[in-house]
Structure formats: structure tokens, C-alpha cells
Design a protein around this motif. Structure first.
Motif, mmCIF file in Angstrom:
data_model
loop_
_atom_site.group_PDB
_atom_site.id
_atom_site.type_symbol
_atom_site.label_atom_id
_atom_site.label_comp_id
_atom_site.label_asym_id
_atom_site.label_seq_id
_atom_site.Cartn_x
_atom_site.Cartn_y
_atom_site.Cartn_z
ATOM 1 N N GLY A 60 3.978 1.019 -9.516
ATOM 2 C CA GLY A 60 4.695 2.034 -10.112
ATOM 3 C C GLY A 60 6.593 1.589 -9.869
ATOM 4 O O GLY A 60 7.688 2.423 -9.506
ATOM 5 N N GLY A 61 6.721 0.027 -9.509
ATOM 6 C CA GLY A 61 7.678 -0.713 -8.787
ATOM 7 C C GLY A 61 8.507 0.279 -7.478
ATOM 8 O O GLY A 61 9.293 -0.422 -6.972
ATOM 9 N N ARG A 62 7.552 1.121 -7.095
ATOM 10 C CA ARG A 62 7.816 1.292 -5.399
ATOM 11 C C ARG A 62 5.913 0.230 -4.370
ATOM 12 O O ARG A 62 5.384 0.284 -4.663
ATOM 13 C CB ARG A 62 7.273 2.781 -5.126
ATOM 14 N N GLU A 63 6.461 -0.116 -3.156
ATOM 15 C CA GLU A 63 6.179 -0.984 -2.092
ATOM 16 C C GLU A 63 5.489 0.301 -1.088
ATOM 17 O O GLU A 63 6.472 1.419 -0.782
ATOM 18 C CB GLU A 63 6.503 -1.293 -1.516
ATOM 19 N N HIS A 64 4.455 0.449 -0.718
ATOM 20 C CA HIS A 64 3.667 1.051 0.034
ATOM 21 C C HIS A 64 3.298 0.858 1.182
ATOM 22 O O HIS A 64 2.283 -0.321 1.055
ATOM 23 C CB HIS A 64 2.607 2.431 -0.497
ATOM 24 N N VAL A 65 3.862 0.442 2.377
ATOM 25 C CA VAL A 65 2.961 0.282 3.560
ATOM 26 C C VAL A 65 1.650 0.956 4.129
ATOM 27 O O VAL A 65 1.993 2.302 4.641
ATOM 28 C CB VAL A 65 3.751 -0.188 4.620
ATOM 29 N N LEU A 66 0.583 0.459 4.011
ATOM 30 C CA LEU A 66 -1.018 1.265 4.485
ATOM 31 C C LEU A 66 -0.757 1.288 5.855
ATOM 32 O O LEU A 66 -1.975 1.056 6.072
ATOM 33 C CB LEU A 66 -1.909 1.012 3.684
ATOM 34 N N ARG A 67 -0.240 1.885 6.753
ATOM 35 C CA ARG A 67 -0.171 2.586 8.537
ATOM 36 C C ARG A 67 -0.835 3.000 8.498
ATOM 37 O O ARG A 67 -1.090 2.854 10.267
ATOM 38 C CB ARG A 67 1.319 2.903 8.572
ATOM 39 N N GLN A 68 -1.398 3.778 7.846
ATOM 40 C CA GLN A 68 -3.231 4.479 8.719
ATOM 41 C C GLN A 68 -4.168 4.589 7.572
ATOM 42 O O GLN A 68 -3.740 4.284 6.831
ATOM 43 C CB GLN A 68 -2.658 6.207 8.409
ATOM 44 N N PRO A 69 -4.926 4.738 8.158
ATOM 45 C CA PRO A 69 -6.278 5.247 7.046
ATOM 46 C C PRO A 69 -6.562 5.611 5.342
ATOM 47 O O PRO A 69 -5.257 6.510 5.365
ATOM 48 C CB PRO A 69 -7.323 5.041 7.800
ATOM 49 N N CYS A 70 -6.716 5.162 4.164
ATOM 50 C CA CYS A 70 -6.709 6.088 3.777
ATOM 51 C C CYS A 70 -7.028 6.011 2.671
ATOM 52 O O CYS A 70 -8.140 4.513 2.338
ATOM 53 C CB CYS A 70 -5.003 5.872 3.106
ATOM 54 N N PHE A 71 -7.138 6.538 1.127
ATOM 55 C CA PHE A 71 -7.607 6.168 -0.277
ATOM 56 C C PHE A 71 -6.981 5.779 -1.352
ATOM 57 O O PHE A 71 -5.326 6.400 -0.696
ATOM 58 C CB PHE A 71 -8.598 7.231 -0.311
ATOM 59 N N ILE A 72 -7.064 4.847 -2.321
ATOM 60 C CA ILE A 72 -6.418 4.786 -2.958
ATOM 61 C C ILE A 72 -7.303 4.502 -4.470
ATOM 62 O O ILE A 72 -7.904 4.142 -4.367
ATOM 63 C CB ILE A 72 -5.629 3.481 -2.519
ATOM 64 N N VAL A 73 -6.402 5.673 -5.223
ATOM 65 C CA VAL A 73 -6.813 5.648 -6.925
ATOM 66 C C VAL A 73 -5.841 4.743 -7.234
ATOM 67 O O VAL A 73 -4.711 5.747 -7.352
ATOM 68 C CB VAL A 73 -6.949 7.355 -7.127
ATOM 69 N N THR A 74 -6.315 4.483 -8.456
ATOM 70 C CA THR A 74 -6.208 3.567 -9.659
ATOM 71 C C THR A 74 -6.545 4.244 -10.809
ATOM 72 O O THR A 74 -7.266 3.164 -10.984
ATOM 73 C CB THR A 74 -5.536 2.111 -9.128
ATOM 74 N N ARG A 75 -5.399 4.057 -11.251
ATOM 75 C CA ARG A 75 -6.309 4.639 -13.111
ATOM 76 C C ARG A 75 -6.032 3.459 -14.014
ATOM 77 O O ARG A 75 -5.573 2.463 -14.274
ATOM 78 C CB ARG A 75 -5.658 5.625 -13.385
ATOM 79 N N PRO A 76 -6.611 3.300 -15.484
ATOM 80 C CA PRO A 76 -6.370 2.595 -16.244
ATOM 81 C C PRO A 76 -5.018 2.422 -16.660
ATOM 82 O O PRO A 76 -4.454 3.090 -16.596
ATOM 83 C CB PRO A 76 -7.889 2.823 -17.417
ATOM 84 N N GLY A 77 -4.880 1.141 -16.431
ATOM 85 C CA GLY A 77 -3.500 0.722 -17.278
ATOM 86 C C GLY A 77 -2.287 1.042 -16.458
ATOM 87 O O GLY A 77 -1.197 0.389 -16.646
ATOM 88 N N GLU A 78 -2.605 0.892 -14.234
ATOM 89 C CA GLU A 78 -1.231 1.494 -14.298
ATOM 90 C C GLU A 78 -1.087 -0.053 -13.233
ATOM 91 O O GLU A 78 -2.276 -0.845 -12.964
ATOM 92 C CB GLU A 78 -1.836 2.651 -12.698
ATOM 93 N N THR A 79 0.110 -0.593 -13.440
ATOM 94 C CA THR A 79 0.071 -2.222 -13.107
ATOM 95 C C THR A 79 0.253 -1.897 -11.361
ATOM 96 O O THR A 79 1.467 -0.859 -11.087
ATOM 97 C CB THR A 79 1.347 -2.201 -13.089
ATOM 98 N N HIS A 80 -0.488 -2.974 -10.497
ATOM 99 C CA HIS A 80 0.279 -2.519 -8.843
ATOM 100 C C HIS A 80 -0.772 -3.845 -8.706
ATOM 101 O O HIS A 80 -1.666 -4.859 -9.362
ATOM 102 C CB HIS A 80 -1.213 -1.105 -8.603
ATOM 103 N N SER A 81 -0.198 -4.133 -7.420
ATOM 104 C CA SER A 81 -0.709 -5.519 -6.623
ATOM 105 C C SER A 81 -1.314 -5.627 -5.018
ATOM 106 O O SER A 81 -0.436 -4.121 -4.475
ATOM 107 C CB SER A 81 0.672 -6.244 -7.297
ATOM 108 N N TYR A 82 -0.938 -6.311 -4.493
ATOM 109 C CA TYR A 82 -1.703 -6.217 -3.030
ATOM 110 C C TYR A 82 -0.994 -7.060 -2.023
ATOM 111 O O TYR A 82 -1.518 -7.847 -2.672
ATOM 112 C CB TYR A 82 -3.205 -5.629 -2.435
ATOM 113 N N ARG A 83 -0.264 -6.893 -0.994
ATOM 114 C CA ARG A 83 0.063 -8.150 -0.151
ATOM 115 C C ARG A 83 -0.919 -7.526 0.561
ATOM 116 O O ARG A 83 -0.326 -6.726 2.501
ATOM 117 C CB ARG A 83 1.509 -8.419 0.128
#
Length: 324
Positions: free
Chosen positions: A67-90
Motif C-alpha cells: 500500500g505504498g508504505r514500508e514496514h520493518v519487521l523488527r519482531q516476530p510476526c504473521f503477515i496476511v497478503t490478499r489477492p491483488g494486493e501489490t507488495h514486495s520484500y527486501r
């Protein structure tokens, strides 16, 4: 003693999983796995046609962009990605990054049944407990040891996991703390990871954790479902699995490297744990794309990380050498 009539009735009775499937619309699992990615690697911006649930067991410098925002995954977490959501990982630039993932569809299950999956649902859910992670690992274990039962058993586990994550979002951080492992067990698991491949006894492990061997053993079984000795052995086998995929060493060399003094004993334990010999495991699971994955040096599991399992369809991204 069974009568013929009784036997006939038993044969025609549906098992529990089939009964549950007939009563519920379970998610359809498409592809799932447990990967450890090299530092600095990533996934370019993309959209997927199905849902994806991921779990990052450690906080890192990995950046998730959606959604145009970056989130740094500093702690253990679940991530839910839905159909059609534009996303990326570094992924983290300094350390390998491990993540477990499941791609799935809903079949006839209405998304409103699980508000977590609605378009305005949360994308990142911090979690530092053990229970929900055990559910996700159990799905992977099912894919590994009983792939023919993945859709029934795995689908039911996935539905439960999604419901529990939704409940976690509603309950807030208080519920996360209730499922954390005792610090003594966390310490023991850390000691196992640091000690292997060197020998370590249950007595030494208990001393490091500050418990008696008897109490440590009872606590391991209660919280993890295995004894300390079994946890140590499984960790050695996990490391052996990684070396079989990431190196050209002989089985004998790998047996010694992970802490087994006798190759024959290693071979018996490996086959008892994985249901195949070490050589068969290497021949069956090696793929050139694993060169892009980082070797695993930590974590406790019943199956080796850097594995991908397939459900009802084969994802194009895998054939191109990428993660779905």
C-alpha cells in the motif's frame, strides 16, 4: 469381537476429517514451505491471485512494502497478503531471514467468515508465542509426511490457525504473552542450537536451564511434544538435511559433522526420522535453486527448512526459480 455387520458398518463410516470437510468449506492449500533467504535478497513488487499467510519467527531488518508504505519487521510476526494486493520484500541485509508461508484459496468459504481476510483487515500481526507457530508447523509436517491428507487435515489446521490469528487481533497483546514458552525452555533450545554438533547431555541442558533433568523433560513434553533428547537428535538431523542439500560432502562426512560418531547409527536415525535414507533424501530434494537459499543454523522443527510443498496446483513462480 467384531461381527461381519459391525465390520461393514465401520468400513462405510466416513473418517473424522471427511466428516468435517462435508460440514465445512475448508481453505484449499496451494503451496507452502519454509525458506531461509540469503542476506540482501528479496521479492520484487508483485500481486498474487490467492491468499498468503507468512510467519517470520525472528525480528530482523526485513522490509515489507504494501500500500505504498514500508514496514520493518523488527519482531516476530504473521503477515496476511490478499489477492491483488501489490507488495514486495527486501530481506535483512546482514543476516539470513527465515519465513514459513502458505498460499491458499477459500473454496466456498465466504471471506466474511474470517474478517482477517477482508480487504481492510490487518497486514502485519506481531506474535511472540508458540501455539500458533506450532499450528503452522503442523501443516508443513502434514505436507511432508502425509501429502495425501494435506487438504483435509491441513485445511482444517489452517482454518483453525486463521481463526486464532483473528482472535489474537481482537484480544490484543495480552493473549500473546499467555502462550510464550517458559524462559527455561527457551534457554534450553538456545543451548541446543549453540552446542550442536558438539555432544550435549540432558543433564548439561538442565543445568544450563536451571531445572532438574526430570522437570526439564516433563516440561519439554508438555510444551513441545518431544523430550530433550529427541529435540537434540532432531536438531542434528535438521542440520544433516541442510548439508545434504547445500554441500557435496559424503553421507559419512555429514554424519560426523552433525555430531554422530557412527555412520550406521546416523543412517538408522535418519531413516527413522525422515522415512528415507540420507542418500534418497538428497536425490529426491536437491534442486539447483537451493543455491540461492541460506544454510539453516538455528530453529527447532520436525521437518527441514528450505522445503516447498505443493497442494492442488503448481505455481509458475516456482518453475522460474522464485518463491511463490
Amino acid at each position: 469381537m467384531s461381527t461381519p455387520a459391525m465390520a461393514k458398518r465401520d468400513d462405510s463410516s466416513p473418517n473424522l476429517e471427511s466428516s468435517v470437510r462435508s460440514a465445512l468449506s475448508l481453505p484449499a492449500i496451494h503451496v507452502l514451505g519454509d525458506f531461509v533467504m540469503k542476506p540482501g535478497s528479496g521479492l520484487a513488487e508483485r500481486e498474487i491471485p490467492d491468499y498468503e499467510l507468512l510467519f517470520f519467527p525472528e525480528g530482523t531488518g526485513t522490509v515489507y512494502r504494501i500500500g505504498g508504505r514500508e514496514h520493518v519487521l523488527r519482531q516476530p510476526c504473521f503477515i496476511v497478503t490478499r489477492p491483488g494486493e501489490t507488495h514486495s520484500y527486501r530481506y535483512d541485509r546482514q543476516e539470513p531471514t527465515r519465513h514459513l508461508f502458505v498460499h491458499f484459496g477459500l473454496r466456498g468459504l465466504p471471506p466474511a467468515t474470517l474478517p482477517l481476510l477482508l480487504p481492510d483487515g490487518p497486514s502485519i500481526i506481531p506474535y511472540e508465542g508458540e501455539f500458533l507457530v506450532t499450528l503452522m508447523k503442523r501443516i508443513l509436517v502434514t505436507a511432508h509426511v502425509s501429502p495425501e491428507r494435506l487438504q483435509e487435515r491441513g485445511g482444517l489446521l489452517l482454518l483453525t490457525l486463521l481463526a486464532e490469528i483473528h482472535g489474537l487481533c481482537e484480544d490484543g497483546p495480552k493473549s500473546r504473552e499467555a502462550v510464550k514458552l517458559p524462559p527455561q525452555i527457551e534457554k534450553a533450545l538456545s543451548v541446543i542450537d549453540q552446542a550442536i554438533p558438539a555432544p550435549i547431555s540432558v543433564e548439561e541442558l538442565a543445568q544450563e536451564a536451571g531445572w532438574t533433568p526430570e522437570h526439564l523433560s516433563r516440561s519439554f513434553v508438555r510444551h513441545l511434544g518431544v523430550t530433550p533428547k529427541e529435540a537434540i537428535t532432531r536438531r542434528r538431523i535438521e542440520l544433516a538435511c541442510q548439508l545434504l542439500l547445500h554441500s557435496q560432502r559424503s553421507v559419512k562426512e555429514i554424519a560426523f559433522e552433525v555430531g554422530f560418531a557412527d555412520q550406521n547409527y546416523f543412517s538408522r536415525v535418519f531413516k527413522a526420522t525422515k522415512a528415507v535414507t540420507a542418500t534418497e533424501y538428497r536425490n529426491k530434494n536437491y534442486h539447483p535453486r537451493y543455491a540461492d537459499l541460506a544454510s539453516v543454523t538455528g530453529g527447532e522443527s520436525l521437518y527441514p527448512p528450505n522445503r516447498v510443498f505443493f497442494g492442488e496446483r503448481f505455481m509458475d513462480e516456482i518453475t522460474r526459480g522464485g518463491r511463490p
